[in-house]
Design an enzyme around this catalytic site. Structure first.
Site, PDB file in Angstrom:
ATOM      1  N   GLN A 199       0.832  -1.197   0.000  1.00 45.04           N
ATOM      2  CA  GLN A 199       0.000   0.000   0.000  1.00 45.04           C
ATOM      3  C   GLN A 199       0.870   1.252   0.000  1.00 45.04           C
ATOM      4  OE1 GLN A 199      -2.495  -2.005   3.435  1.00 45.04           O
ATOM      5  NE2 GLN A 199      -3.339   0.021   3.048  1.00 45.04           N
TER       6      GLN A 199
ATOM      7  N   PHE B 182      -6.126  -4.331   3.324  1.00 44.59           N
ATOM      8  CA  PHE B 182      -6.877  -4.030   4.555  1.00 44.59           C
ATOM      9  C   PHE B 182      -6.014  -3.395   5.635  1.00 44.59           C
ATOM     10  CE2 PHE B 182      -8.679  -7.968   2.642  1.00 44.59           C
ATOM     11  CZ  PHE B 182      -9.812  -7.393   2.098  1.00 44.59           C
TER      12      PHE B 182
ATOM     13  N   ARG C  52      -5.298   7.326  16.715  1.00 42.86           N
ATOM     14  CA  ARG C  52      -6.650   7.273  16.150  1.00 42.86           C
ATOM     15  C   ARG C  52      -7.641   6.718  17.170  1.00 42.86           C
ATOM     16  NH1 ARG C  52      -9.390   7.974  11.340  1.00 42.86           N
ATOM     17  NH2 ARG C  52      -7.496   8.627  10.296  1.00 42.86           N
TER      18      ARG C  52
ATOM     19  N   ARG D 127      -7.954  -1.948   8.726  1.00 44.26           N
ATOM     20  CA  ARG D 127      -9.217  -1.224   8.483  1.00 44.26           C
ATOM     21  C   ARG D 127      -9.848  -0.644   9.767  1.00 44.26           C
ATOM     22  NH1 ARG D 127     -13.248  -3.993   4.181  1.00 44.26           N
ATOM     23  NH2 ARG D 127     -13.960  -2.128   3.151  1.00 44.26           N
TER      24      ARG D 127
ATOM     25  N   ALA E  57      -6.036   5.008   5.354  1.00 46.43           N
ATOM     26  CA  ALA E  57      -6.853   5.997   6.060  1.00 46.43           C
ATOM     27  C   ALA E  57      -8.094   6.388   5.253  1.00 46.43           C
ATOM     28  CB  ALA E  57      -6.017   7.230   6.419  1.00 46.43           C
TER      29      ALA E  57
ATOM     30  N   GLU F  76     -12.984   2.631   5.439  1.00 52.63           N
ATOM     31  CA  GLU F  76     -12.986   2.134   6.810  1.00 52.63           C
ATOM     32  C   GLU F  76     -14.286   2.321   7.583  1.00 52.63           C
ATOM     33  OE1 GLU F  76      -9.261   4.398   7.360  1.00 52.63           O
ATOM     34  OE2 GLU F  76      -8.561   2.592   8.350  1.00 52.63           O
TER      35      GLU F  76
HETATM   36  N1  LUZ Z   1      -2.510   5.077   8.465  1.00 50.40           N
HETATM   37  C1  LUZ Z   1      -1.767   6.049   8.994  1.00 50.40           C
HETATM   38  C2  LUZ Z   1      -3.833   5.033   8.634  1.00 50.40           C
HETATM   39  O1  LUZ Z   1      -0.547   6.037   8.830  1.00 50.40           O
HETATM   40  N2  LUZ Z   1      -2.371   7.044   9.681  1.00 50.40           N
HETATM   41  C3  LUZ Z   1      -3.702   7.080   9.894  1.00 50.40           C
HETATM   42  O2  LUZ Z   1      -4.209   7.995  10.520  1.00 50.40           O
HETATM   43  C4  LUZ Z   1      -4.475   6.030   9.356  1.00 50.40           C
HETATM   44  N3  LUZ Z   1      -5.783   5.981   9.571  1.00 50.40           N
HETATM   45  C5  LUZ Z   1      -6.472   4.966   9.083  1.00 50.40           C
HETATM   46  C6  LUZ Z   1      -5.822   3.974   8.364  1.00 50.40           C
HETATM   47  N4  LUZ Z   1      -4.530   4.015   8.139  1.00 50.40           N
HETATM   48 MO1  MOS Z   2      -5.233   1.320   6.495  1.00 51.77          MO
HETATM   49  S1  MOS Z   2      -5.841   0.464   8.203  1.00 51.77           S
HETATM   50  O1  MOS Z   2      -3.887   0.762   5.852  1.00 51.77           O
HETATM   51  O2  MOS Z   2      -6.153   2.461   5.944  1.00 51.77           O
END
Ligand code: LUZ
Ligand code: MOS
Length: 750
Positions: free
Chosen positions: A191, A222, A304, A336, A503, A705
């Site tokens: 990703q 995910f 988060r 996710r 995110a 998400e």
């Molecule tokens: N990844 C990240 C994330 O590096 N920072 C975030 O705030 C985030 N939020 C959701 C999923 N991936």
């Molecule tokens: Mo994420 S949990 O790689 O948006």
């Protein structure tokens, strides 16, 4: 669900890492890992493996020319173990051989001598011992301690959620190919192509411009490939560097299950104070995040969690504390929701508990406390365009929640051994990386002289449909049919310094960058058209591939104006950069506006419980979801359905179990149950109408998400059914609610 890749997937022509044509001289890599959760690495005996048939080389830490370090946020993660090991499955060495089989066989013959120590697996024990990944954090608002006295009820308890395996269909993998002048091209199932590029540059001690990372698509991710795709790409790159051969490393399913991190388990203490009318007066929570053996993304995930601890509710007095607890388990990672679901589960558990003690219907308590415009979250962010109540009320009305509740009551009164349950639960999710600097994206758009368009962004397609959405944004912005547009593979040489596709922000940010680039090209083309037609630019637009003057056809079409632009030496390419405006967060004061906006929704869930067997069926989940003005309703519906099912799995049947020695016990599909078609409820999805959003392209909203949180609704429906069977017994909110746990509640004696 139709997306950009549907036809290729159906025909089997879509390429994943293991499908790429194999270059001449390819070596296959197989990892060697620690079988001990905590210990001192004494020796790695490689001579037998090196002598095995087909083996070219065995890589160990000493072979690394640069830094043996891949930690992105905290520098605490070696690529190959050195000195100590901290989890079963930690990479210690890698075998390179002429076939995958030879590599795997030889890997099993590398003898790793480890002097074992005592592993710490429990986050609370880790916290007691002071094993924290980073300093703990607390967000406060109001004055919690002053209001407990004034509460009609105060409830306290423990809430826990377990880990979760990502189970992407394509396992982790990468292929590194040496190019001229020492450059490397890496195909990675990641990703985060830029993170792979950065890590490889660091491990090999070469500048980033010597490393190109290319991603066609992923077979699912995910969050599991946000950080944890990197080691495999770095090992392949190291192999290519030291041997001069292309190297491919694709994990077997079993290795992937054992060696990679999962969703963070959380164990939390809550205290909730309610007024007699059900209003929340005070909420205090301490989150113990089981972070695993290295930081990985744990600190961002905890952040988060802290920022979602009060869910879609107004909490005037709050104290929210979180600890990242270091344990000897595979580093838990993004999944996710990224810590949001874990924290929101706790406030839902607390509200369920509080409503029961107060003797109020839990859905009424939820409705009473919903955020509205102008309310502040505990960290000072003001909520705008709040649609919590609109979604909740829409779902309650549209799906006849009150009647359903009556039906369930009647049914339960007439059935002793089968009980039904129902819930109505709101959700909200903040959109933006909480790490503000990640909220930027780039795009590079080319228009070719035949009028066809090619689009490059930093977005990675992982089945979520981001390429479909980019296609919509580009076609609508340029005013041309989508079949003139193609989306290129993601490549760090074409779009640089990109953030992970994560995110839920992939389509928002890359779409915004692509839109900016298209607007630049469109303006230039309209200038050309204006000169050609002798018209004013403001009169002209492009619609369905034709130049329109006012409301009338101009006689000039897209391909003609493109050719005219080329002939008059006008640039037909544009690069653009997008940075999300208006966000920022002060971690010292724990105050700020970390999110661009929130996504809202609500779900009504119904479950039937067999009280003899402890088995349950999710009958129906009915959702009202705020998708803004959806860029593609089929893609968004697919995301809602998939996320919901993943949320159901997380809280019910998916149970990650480690033995006392830190070994993953649920390391096959016979012991780890993921939801399948037969565990899926009937799903109704209504997208909220009149739901514009100025903060995302074409008024759309992020989707990936937020709907994961609907799984909490199904969990609470199951709790409702369990309570109907045994109303007097207090429920501990410990997820996942496997059939075993349900049976123990229904018939246990405690
Ligand atoms: N990844 C990240 C994330 O590096 N920072 C975030 O705030 C985030 N939020 C959701 C999923 N991936
Ligand atoms: Mo994420 S949990 O790689 O948006």
């Amino acid at each position: 669900m139709r997306n950009f890749d549907t036809t290729g997937h159906a025909l089997g022509t879509s390429l994943f890492i293991d499908d790429l044509p194999e270059p001449a001289g390819l070596l296959h890599a197989a990892p060697v890992c620690s079988e001990v959760a905590h210990g001192r690495l004494v020796a790695i005996e490689t001579s037998v493996a090196r002598a095995a048939e087909g083996v070219a080389r065995v890589l160990v830490a000493a072979d690394i020319p640069g830094q043996n370090q891949i930690g992105g946020i905290v520098e605490d993660e070696p690529l190959l173990a050195e000195g100590e090991v901290h989890f079963v499955g930690q990479p210690v060495a890698a075998v390179l051989a002429t076939s995958r089989r030879a590599a795997a066989l030889a890997a099993s013959r590398v003898a790793v001598d480890i002097e074992p120590g005592e592993p710490v697996l429990d986050p609370r024990e880790a916290a007691r011992l002071g094993y924290l990944i980073a300093p703990s954090r607390t967000i406060c608002c109001g004055d919690v301690d002053a209001v407990w006295e004034a509460c009609a009820v105060v409830v306290e308890g423990v809430a826990e959620t377990g880990g979760q395996e990502h189970f992407y269909l394509e396992t982790q993998g990468a292929m590194a190919v040496p190019l001229e002048r020492g450059r490397l091209r890496i195909f990675s199932s990641t990703q985060a192509p830029a993170a792979v590029q950065r890590a490889v540059s660091r491990v090999l001690d070469v500048p980033m411009n010597m490393v190109e990372v290319e991603v066609a698509r992923l077979g699912g991710a995910f969050g599991g490939k946000e950080d944890q795709a990197t080691p495999w790409a770095a090992i392949a790159a190291l192999g290519a560097r030291v041997t001069g051969h292309p190297v491919k490393l694709v994990l077997s399913r079993h290795d992937d299950l054992r060696m990679t991190g999962k969703r963070h388990p959380y164990s939390s203490d809550y205290r909730l104070g309610l007024a007699a009318d059900g209003r929340i007066l005070a909420y205090e929570v301490v989150l113990h995040q089981n972070s695993g053996a290295a930081a990985d993304l744990s600190t961002a995930i905890l952040e988060r969690s802290l920022l979602h601890a009060t869910g879609p509710y107004l909490v005037p007095n709050a104290r929210i504390t979180g600890h990242c607890c270091r344990t000897d388990l595979p580093p838990f990672t993004a999944f996710r929701g990224f810590g949001g679901p874990q924290a929101m589960f706790v406030i839902e558990a607390a509200l369920d508990h509080g409503a029961r003690v107060l003797g109020m219907d839990p859905w009424a308590v939820r409705r009473r406390n919903l955020l509205t415009d102008g309310d502040s979250l505990p960290f000072g962010m003001r909520v705008e365009r709040c649609r919590a109540a609109r979604c909740f009320d829409d779902a309650v009305e549209r799906y006849g929640f009150r009647e359903r509740r009556e039906d369930v009551r009647r049914f339960n009164a007439g059935h002793a051994l089968v009980k039904r349950g129902v819930s109505a639960v709101p959700i909200c999710f903040g959109i933006s990386f909480t790490n503000t600097q990640l909220n930027q994206a780039g795009a590079l758009v080319h228009v070719y002289t035949d009028g066809s368009v090619s689009v490059n962004t930093g977005a990675v397609e992982m089945g979520q449909g981001v390429n479909t959405k980019l296609l919509v944004v580009v076609a609508r912005t340029l005013g041309i049919p989508p079949d003139l547009v193609t989306i290129e593979n993601t490549n760090t040489s074409r779009v640089a310094n990109t953030s992970p596709t994560a995110a839920s922000s992939g389509a928002d940010m890359n779409g915004a960058a692509a839109k900016l680039a298209c607007e630049r090209i469109r303006a230039r083309l309209l200038g050309v058209a204006a000169r050609k037609l002798g018209a004013a630019e403001e009169e002209l637009s492009i619609q369905d591939g034709a130049i329109v003057r006012g409301d009338a056809a101009s006689g000039l079409d897209w391909a003609q104006v493109v050719r005219a632009a080329y002939a008059s030496r006008v640039n037909l390419s544009a690069q653009a950069h997008f940075a999300t405006p208006g966000i920022g967060y002060d971690k010292i004061r724990e105050r700020g506006t970390p999110f661009s906006y929130h996504v809202w929704g609500a779900a009504i869930s119904e479950v039937t419980l067999d009280c003899l067997r402890g088995t349950y069926t999710f009958d129906r989940v009915m959702v009202t979801h705020d998708a803004g003005r959806s860029l593609d309703e089929l893609v968004d519906r697919g995301q809602v359905e998939g996320a919901l099912l993943q949320g159901i799995g997380w809280l019910t049947m998916e149970e990650v179990v480690f033995g006392g020695d830190g070994r993953l016990l649920t390391d096959t599909l016979s012991t780890y149950k993921v939801p399948d078609l037969f565990s899926a409820p009937q799903v109704d999805v209504a997208f909220l109408e009149d739901a514009d959003n100025p903060s995302a392209p074409l008024s759309s909203k992020a989707i990936g998400e937020p709907p994961f949180l609907y799984g909490i609704g199904t969990y609470l429906a199951l709790i409702d059914a369990m309570r109907a069977y045994r109303p007097e017994r207090e429920i501990d909110h410990i997820a996942p609610l496997t059939c075993e746990r349900v049976l123990l509640f229904l018939h246990g004696s405690k």
